[in-house]
Write an enzyme that holds these catalytic residues in place. Structure first.
Site, short mmCIF file in Angstrom:
data_model
loop_
_atom_site.label_atom_id
_atom_site.label_comp_id
_atom_site.label_asym_id
_atom_site.label_seq_id
_atom_site.Cartn_x
_atom_site.Cartn_y
_atom_site.Cartn_z
N PHE A 103 1.57 3.82 -12.53
CA PHE A 103 2.26 2.89 -11.77
C PHE A 103 1.62 1.73 -11.49
O PHE A 103 1.71 0.64 -11.06
CB PHE A 103 2.52 3.59 -10.57
CG PHE A 103 1.49 3.58 -9.41
CD1 PHE A 103 0.72 4.63 -9.42
CD2 PHE A 103 1.51 2.56 -8.28
CE1 PHE A 103 -0.22 4.69 -8.35
CE2 PHE A 103 0.53 2.44 -7.42
CZ PHE A 103 -0.33 3.68 -7.46
N LYS A 104 0.06 1.94 -11.72
CA LYS A 104 -0.86 0.98 -11.46
C LYS A 104 -0.71 -0.40 -12.05
O LYS A 104 -1.30 -1.52 -11.79
CB LYS A 104 -2.27 1.29 -11.60
CG LYS A 104 -2.78 2.34 -10.57
CD LYS A 104 -4.25 2.72 -10.56
CE LYS A 104 -4.75 3.89 -9.32
NZ LYS A 104 -4.12 5.07 -9.51
N ASP A 105 -0.03 -0.29 -13.31
CA ASP A 105 0.50 -1.49 -14.08
C ASP A 105 1.37 -2.56 -13.28
O ASP A 105 1.30 -3.39 -13.53
CB ASP A 105 1.02 -1.13 -15.34
CG ASP A 105 0.08 -0.32 -16.34
OD1 ASP A 105 -1.10 -0.63 -16.39
OD2 ASP A 105 0.83 0.60 -17.19
#
Ligand SMILES: *Cc1c(COP(=O)(O)O)cnc(C)c1O
Length: 468
Positions: A111-113
């Site tokens: 999810f950090k993208d």
């Protein structure tokens, strides 16, 4: 829009300066001076729109006054065009009122993208406008390093040096970092532990002359712009399930409280989110706070969900700022005492206010593996250990069963294939675009755990011209 520090004594900054500053000079975290609100009409009008458009509309009020505001639509479109699923953040139904939001279709499968792909572009455009350069320095035990490198690759005004402990990150995570072929990306395997890597980074930042010469910067999760970008997927999911007319709850696997804090942001902006459910692994300082009302530091225990193996949840300070009524001086004192004593008791009234919104559930490795196996048997879905903790937290929540709950799936199962295989007998495959990861050439230097050696490595490769 002005940004103020949670510790009350750093100067207020506009968006552009808060973006580059990261941590405030008084040690606090930046927050918007006031939360923008989207009216029910505006929200309803966004329902069914493409993800990038929703993201741009959600972040625009936070960027009021920014020199980047005019380019926002283009930046958002470019950012989310790089995601591999047509819905960007697709929802899957797992039960009568249980949904999973897949946040792992970005380039590094976590999810950090969502935030870093966006923030990397903001950095680059802002630095180019200012004629400046920045040298990002970081230490990683896994996901963050890959997402940060992927976000910075090829950017003209950014170089990135990422340290990882040699032999101590998973092969998929290492390859995601070391196979990036871009002249501004520098991977360094340190002969030491993750703590050694972090100490080296701290020591570099402490060298003020070098810091100024090369314009050292960080892209860690305390950066306000990362939180802001994440608010968009809460809005996107709530609208898809009938919001703002219908309340929707979220369950979030948490380490630094950065992801779930963005859920609170969506609530502040006007979405009816009656409950935010936090899932922890054995490193459970947050779930203990929500259950007992006190925070107590404990040593970090390694788990199957390593991206949540965190002792102190840095973004929790943003929520504490609200609980302390926006009194930065009082919070600064409380945080100093927390550092000193390893414990903090914010008091019964604040606990009551916190638990009116949040609840927490903790799962150990055995329960995590059982959850992965159970979901596979029930639905055929393979999930990673972090996502499993979010889904279990959703199932454990004390919530009116008529309210839909969205559990955030934060990593692709193929990032943690051993745990998934142990739970299900199935080894998840990497998505097609990454299927040749094993075959790609790795680029990585190995250095001793030695500050002078690291400094000379940097001097040979970093550029100083017009450093920020
Ligand atoms: C970073 C990460 C988390 C924790 O997110 P926070 O914002 O620190 O709460 C959870 N799952 C995965 C897969 C991650 O990479």
């Amino acid at each position: 829009m002005k940004y103020i520090s949670t510790r009350g004594s750093a100067p207020a900054l506009d968006f552009d300066d808060a973006l580059l500053a990261g941590l405030a000079r008084d040690g606090g975290l930046y927050l918007p001076e006031a939360w923008p609100v989207l009216t029910p009409e505006t929200l309803t009008g966004l329902a069914g729109r493409p993800y990038a458009e929703i993201a741009a509309r959600v972040v625009a009020p936070f960027m009021a006054g920014s020199t980047l505001l005019g380019e926002l639509d283009e930046i958002a479109a470019e950012t989310y065009a790089g995601f591999s699923h047509a819905a960007t953040a697709p929802l899957k139904q797992l039960g009568p009122n249980l949904w999973m939001m897949e946040l792992f279709h970005g380039p590094t499968l976590a999810f950090k993208d969502f935030a870093l792909q966006f923030v990397g572009r903001l950095f680059d455009r802002l630095l180019r406008k200012r004629g400046q350069r920045i040298t990002i320095i970081g230490a990683t035990s896994g996901d963050t390093g890959a997402a940060a490198i992927e976000a910075c690759r090829g950017l003209a005004s950014v170089s990135i040096f990422m340290l990882h402990p040699k032999g101590r990150v998973s092969p998929v995570q290492r390859r995601q970092m070391t196979t990036v072929d871009a002249p501004n990306v520098h991977n360094i395997a340190i002969e030491g532990t993750f703590d050694d890597c972090q100490d080296l980074v701290k020591a570099l930042f402490a060298d003020e002359a070098m810091r100024d010469e090369y314009g050292f910067g960080a892209v860690n999760s305390i950066n306000w712009a990362r939180v802001m970008a994440q608010i968009a997927y809460y809005v996107h999911a709530a609208l898809a399930l009938g919001g703002p007319a219908r309340p929707v709850a979220f369950a979030v696997p948490t380490g630094n409280f950065g992801n779930v804090y963005a859920g609170l942001g969506a609530r502040r902006m006007g979405l009816p989110i009656p409950r935010l459910i936090v899932g922890s692994n054995r490193n459970d300082i947050l779930t203990r706070y929500f259950r007992e009302g006190r925070m107590e530091m404990a040593g970090v225990t390694p788990t199957l969900s390593p991206s949540m193996d965190i002792q102190v949840s840095s973004n929790f300070e943003r929520f504490l700022f609200d609980l302390y009524g926006g009194d930065g001086a009082a919070l600064a004192e409380a945080m100093a005492a927390f550092r000193r004593d390893g414990r903090l008791d914010p008091g019964a009234d604040r606990w009551k206010a916190a638990t009116a919104i949040f609840e927490g559930h903790r799962f150990d490795d055995e329960e995590t593996v059982a959850a992965i196996g159970r979901l596979y048997r029930e639905t055929g879905e393979l999930i990673d250990p972090h996502s499993a903790i979010g889904i279990e937290a959703a199932r454990a929540a004390s919530l009116d069963p008529s309210i839909p709950v969205v559990a955030l799936a934060t990593a692709h199962p193929a990032k943690f294939p051993d745990a998934v295989e142990r739970a299900t007998g199935q080894r998840p495959a990497l998505p097609e675009a990454m299927a040749d990861l094993e075959a790609r050439e790795e680029r990585c230097a190995t250095l001793a755990n030695d500050l002078p050696a690291l400094k000379s490595f940097l001097r040979e490769r970093a550029t100083t011209q017009g450093a920020a």
